[in-house]
Design a protein around this motif. Structure first.
Motif, short mmCIF file in Angstrom:
data_model
loop_
_atom_site.label_atom_id
_atom_site.label_comp_id
_atom_site.label_asym_id
_atom_site.label_seq_id
_atom_site.Cartn_x
_atom_site.Cartn_y
_atom_site.Cartn_z
N LEU A 4 0.44 -1.14 0.17
CA LEU A 4 0.46 0.03 -0.19
C LEU A 4 0.81 1.64 -0.08
O LEU A 4 0.58 2.26 -0.76
N GLY A 5 2.10 1.41 0.66
CA GLY A 5 3.28 2.58 0.47
C GLY A 5 4.38 1.62 1.43
O GLY A 5 4.92 0.91 1.73
N VAL A 6 5.06 2.49 0.23
CA VAL A 6 6.94 2.93 0.50
C VAL A 6 7.15 4.20 1.48
O VAL A 6 6.82 4.69 0.62
N GLY A 7 7.90 3.37 2.48
CA GLY A 7 8.18 5.43 3.17
C GLY A 7 10.01 4.66 3.05
O GLY A 7 10.25 3.42 3.50
N LYS A 61 5.85 8.67 6.09
CA LYS A 61 5.63 8.35 4.07
C LYS A 61 5.35 7.65 3.55
O LYS A 61 4.82 7.68 2.20
N ALA A 62 5.30 6.50 4.14
CA ALA A 62 4.36 4.94 3.90
C ALA A 62 3.01 5.19 3.42
O ALA A 62 2.17 5.14 2.39
N MET A 63 2.47 5.63 4.59
CA MET A 63 1.25 6.47 4.94
C MET A 63 0.83 7.58 4.12
O MET A 63 -0.46 7.83 4.19
N GLY A 64 1.58 8.34 3.61
CA GLY A 64 1.42 9.41 2.60
C GLY A 64 1.48 10.82 3.49
O GLY A 64 0.09 11.52 2.95
N ARG A 100 -6.39 3.06 5.58
CA ARG A 100 -6.05 3.44 4.60
C ARG A 100 -5.42 1.41 4.54
O ARG A 100 -5.23 0.94 3.91
N VAL A 102 -4.33 -0.69 5.93
CA VAL A 102 -3.08 -1.11 6.36
C VAL A 102 -2.31 -2.15 7.47
O VAL A 102 -3.40 -2.60 8.74
N TRP A 105 3.26 -4.64 8.46
CA TRP A 105 4.55 -3.81 8.68
C TRP A 105 5.80 -4.35 7.82
O TRP A 105 5.77 -5.27 8.53
N VAL A 121 7.68 -1.12 4.52
CA VAL A 121 6.63 -1.22 3.47
C VAL A 121 5.07 -1.70 4.49
O VAL A 121 5.12 -2.13 5.25
#
Length: 124
Positions: A4-7, A61-64, A100, A102, A105, A121
């Motif tokens: 879903l997201g990467v930071g 950042k991974a969650m925007g 979101r 998630v 992690w 991640v």
């Protein structure tokens, strides 16, 4: 489960050391009791603090989201007996993660005498 997201975040250890020396209350404000206890077992705890700070930023950042979306204590870096890091997400950070989608992690930390980094991640 998909990504879903990467930071990712990178911290200059010397600069972080100066910040910790200038503002000693920063340790308690940004890090949980467990994180502080682990970091303080090192001869120079700054590398461990910097890596954990990078992880908290990478979660954002991974969650925007940016600074202020949740408190630094809402994300805690845990360490398994074998050394593998993981995340505990609570409070406002947990609510954002649920919104979101998630479900899990993945976390990777690294540090040297000069820099500390984290990759997070978000999986859902």
């Amino acid at each position: 489960m998909g990504v879903l997201g990467v930071g990712i975040d990178l911290v200059d250890v010397d600069r972080f050391r100066v910040s910790l020396a200038r503002t000693p209350s920063m340790r308690a404000r940004m890090f949980t009791d467990g994180e502080r206890a682990y970091a303080e077992t090192a001869n120079d705890p700054t590398e461990r603090y910097a890596a954990r700070f990078a992880a908290k930023e990478a979660v954002m950042k991974a969650m925007g989201v940016g600074l202020g979306a949740f408190g630094f204590h809402d994300v805690e870096v845990l360490r398994a007996d074998g050394g593998q890091p993981s995340l505990r997400v609570v409070g406002a950070a947990e609510l954002l993660a649920v919104e979101r989608g998630v479900l899990a992690w993945q976390l990777s930390l690294t540090h040297t005498a000069t820099s500390a980094g984290a990759v997070v991640v978000a999986l859902g």
